[in-house]
Design an enzyme around this catalytic site. Sequence first.
Site, PDB file in Angstrom:
ATOM      1  N   GLU A 181      44.525  37.021  35.730  1.00 56.95           N
ATOM      2  CA  GLU A 181      45.691  36.941  36.599  1.00 56.95           C
ATOM      3  C   GLU A 181      45.387  35.879  37.659  1.00 56.95           C
ATOM      4  OE1 GLU A 181      46.866  40.569  38.613  1.00 56.95           O
ATOM      5  OE2 GLU A 181      48.513  39.528  39.640  1.00 56.95           O
TER       6      GLU A 181
ATOM      7  N   LYS B 115      38.614  40.875  42.715  1.00 57.03           N
ATOM      8  CA  LYS B 115      39.269  39.755  43.385  1.00 57.03           C
ATOM      9  C   LYS B 115      39.914  40.197  44.688  1.00 57.03           C
ATOM     10  CE  LYS B 115      41.319  38.607  39.588  1.00 57.03           C
ATOM     11  NZ  LYS B 115      42.306  38.071  38.654  1.00 57.03           N
TER      12      LYS B 115
ATOM     13  N   ARG C 205      32.636  46.626  31.886  1.00 62.24           N
ATOM     14  CA  ARG C 205      32.706  45.488  32.789  1.00 62.24           C
ATOM     15  C   ARG C 205      31.347  45.261  33.426  1.00 62.24           C
ATOM     16  NH1 ARG C 205      37.253  45.624  35.414  1.00 62.24           N
ATOM     17  NH2 ARG C 205      36.757  44.490  37.284  1.00 62.24           N
TER      18      ARG C 205
HETATM   19  P1  ATP Z   1      39.402  42.054  39.437  1.00 61.70           P
HETATM   20  O1  ATP Z   1      39.145  43.515  39.473  1.00 61.70           O
HETATM   21  O2  ATP Z   1      38.254  41.217  39.854  1.00 61.70           O
HETATM   22  O3  ATP Z   1      40.662  41.659  40.128  1.00 61.70           O
HETATM   23  P2  ATP Z   1      40.783  41.937  37.022  1.00 61.70           P
HETATM   24  O4  ATP Z   1      40.383  42.657  35.784  1.00 61.70           O
HETATM   25  O5  ATP Z   1      41.950  42.447  37.752  1.00 61.70           O
HETATM   26  O6  ATP Z   1      39.532  41.738  37.893  1.00 61.70           O
HETATM   27  P3  ATP Z   1      41.832  39.751  35.631  1.00 61.70           P
HETATM   28  O7  ATP Z   1      42.199  38.430  36.148  1.00 61.70           O
HETATM   29  O8  ATP Z   1      42.909  40.647  35.140  1.00 61.70           O
HETATM   30  O9  ATP Z   1      41.022  40.423  36.758  1.00 61.70           O
HETATM   31  O10 ATP Z   1      40.691  39.620  34.535  1.00 61.70           O
HETATM   32  C1  ATP Z   1      40.758  38.784  33.421  1.00 61.70           C
HETATM   33  C2  ATP Z   1      39.819  39.304  32.386  1.00 61.70           C
HETATM   34  O11 ATP Z   1      38.495  39.387  32.883  1.00 61.70           O
HETATM   35  C3  ATP Z   1      40.218  40.690  31.924  1.00 61.70           C
HETATM   36  O12 ATP Z   1      40.169  40.738  30.525  1.00 61.70           O
HETATM   37  C4  ATP Z   1      39.184  41.575  32.532  1.00 61.70           C
HETATM   38  O13 ATP Z   1      38.947  42.690  31.744  1.00 61.70           O
HETATM   39  C5  ATP Z   1      37.967  40.659  32.635  1.00 61.70           C
HETATM   40  N1  ATP Z   1      37.107  41.072  33.719  1.00 61.70           N
HETATM   41  C6  ATP Z   1      37.435  41.214  35.019  1.00 61.70           C
HETATM   42  N2  ATP Z   1      36.390  41.678  35.722  1.00 61.70           N
HETATM   43  C7  ATP Z   1      35.377  41.821  34.858  1.00 61.70           C
HETATM   44  C8  ATP Z   1      34.025  42.271  34.970  1.00 61.70           C
HETATM   45  N3  ATP Z   1      33.516  42.663  36.149  1.00 61.70           N
HETATM   46  N4  ATP Z   1      33.260  42.294  33.853  1.00 61.70           N
HETATM   47  C9  ATP Z   1      33.770  41.894  32.675  1.00 61.70           C
HETATM   48  N5  ATP Z   1      35.013  41.469  32.501  1.00 61.70           N
HETATM   49  C10 ATP Z   1      35.824  41.431  33.570  1.00 61.70           C
HETATM   50 MG    MG Z   2      43.700  42.604  36.227  1.00 61.91          MG
END
Ligand code: ATP
Ligand code: MG
Length: 561
Positions: free
Chosen positions: A32, A269, A259
């Site tokens: 995102e 984020k 994760r």
């Molecule tokens: P955040 O919690 O940091 O905002 P998010 O999952 O909301 O992370 P996205 O931009 O939706 O952020 O993530 C894009 C991809 O990265 C998704 O497929 C998510 O599962 C993966 N991802 C995010 N954080 C991690 C992590 N700590 N370890 C592995 N994969 C991750």
């Molecule tokens: Mg997300």
Amino acid sequence: MTEPSDFIRNIIKEDMESEKNNGAVITRFPPEPNGYLHIGHAKSICLNFGIAEENRGGTCHLRFDDTNPAKEDAEYVEAIKSDIKWLGFDPKDHIYHASDYFDKLYECALKLIKEGKAYVCNLNAEQIREYRGTLTAPGKNSPYRDRSIEENLALFEIMKNGDIKEGEAVLRAKVDMNSPNLNMRDPVIYRIKHDSHYRTGKKWHIYPMYDFTHCLSDSFENITHSLCTLEFEDHRPLYDWLLDQLKSECHPKQIEFARLNLTYTVLSKRKLNMLAADNVVAGWDDPRMPTISGIRRRGYTPASIKDFCSRIGVAKRDSIVDLALLEHCIREELNRTTKRVMAVINPIKVIIDNYVEGKTEYFDSPYHPTDKSFGFRRVPFSRELYIEREDFMEDPPKKFFRLAPGKEVRLRYAYFVKCTDVVYDENGEIKEIHCVYDPTTRGGSAPDGRKVKGTIHWVSAEHAISAEVRLYNNLFTLPNPEDKKSVADFRDCINPNSLVIVKSAKLEPSLADTLPEEKCQFERLGYFCADSKDSKEGAPVFNRTVPLKDTWAKMQKNKFR
Ligand code: ATP
Ligand code: MG
């Protein structure tokens, strides 16, 4: 380098062998654009792009999951693209946006409504929560659940036209309010938002929710394997339900993995944004941030990040990885790839009383102890030098082998010197240390065979360049800043010493024209990287990437004792 296998790669291998998906592998990385990528995303990037690279005919899409106009921004889109490129991955022309699909998604929603599988609900957010029930109590049907198809179509049209206030109506999938899975209790699939979207502007007043958008975007793009983190495991039944109801031609397989969590680090984020917005750090690319741009500025390389991701592997169970492992990976690489130079961070003056005043001699010194390809540089030596404050003790304990009154040490590449006197200033602080050198020890060994136990680094005072050096430490004082049992708010355990700025460290002159992002080892101190923003030719600013001491290697050794 072949990637060690894991349960996901095994599933894909089986699918390939059984000719599923006509032997294609199409993965996607779906960030995102509401912040910068962090090291957790790197794990997902290495997995998704890595699998595409390892399989013939494999492709990995970069898809911006941009369905929330309030939080997303083109700045983040560009930053995400450039971070992925820097990591060494290339989505080529497979760059997509969920917002490209707004029309198609809308059509899908209409189809659900027309089949009686979705309805407009006027409960507010709080009521929806109440009606949803809990893990132990079943949900209650919304009073709007049995609206006629015509009424739903008309109301959805009004929502779309922007004639209803945010929060006053949503579109919900009609699944099952008694499902043991809360995600299946008539989830919201569209909501009203009147913000302007960074790509579609004012065109839409309704925006699809993540669960609805995600499975359909995957399907539109013919994704074969939709790899996501464990928190989406409970969303998989909805993912499958929606694709089944819409009779999608392509039904990707969702597979969840754990994760990345790292000690002394937060990887969210939202939380990283708070640190940047509240000026706890100097922006998303502050070298203390676990963002790709932050650790890049700190001195990390793509290879070290990939090495780290490969070592942590991919598993189904949540765990916390030791930050020391990440540091170990960069240390190992920089040990192979950087030149060694001398720099004094906390200088104290040494005067060699028996050395001719005004004389300079040069020592041809190798840039690397074993790898000759690094070449040599000429290090100037003169009567007045700087050494590290910590390398001198007036009253040393037994095992202190550095400089002390009456003690002899080797100055790296140069001579043996013996401390003869210490001069203090009016505050009782050491002003300078006086030594004598032994001219017969040129190059660092004594013809009479006498040994010294300590070798210390130094720079010639007259020739030294002064530079700012930034010493970074963990951003948090607790291994798990998100553990509510040890700290109420993650910001309550910020390390006050996460950045120590040394304004005038003394560097050997060969470092004067260091280029931004250039890396080197300051002997005995650590690996450093010229800052990409603040370092100027002739006036370098160095960031400490990692100190030399490898706590990870030590932990591994102790484990096998
Ligand atoms: P955040 O919690 O940091 O905002 P998010 O999952 O909301 O992370 P996205 O931009 O939706 O952020 O993530 C894009 C991809 O990265 C998704 O497929 C998510 O599962 C993966 N991802 C995010 N954080 C991690 C992590 N700590 N370890 C592995 N994969 C991750
Ligand atoms: Mg997300």
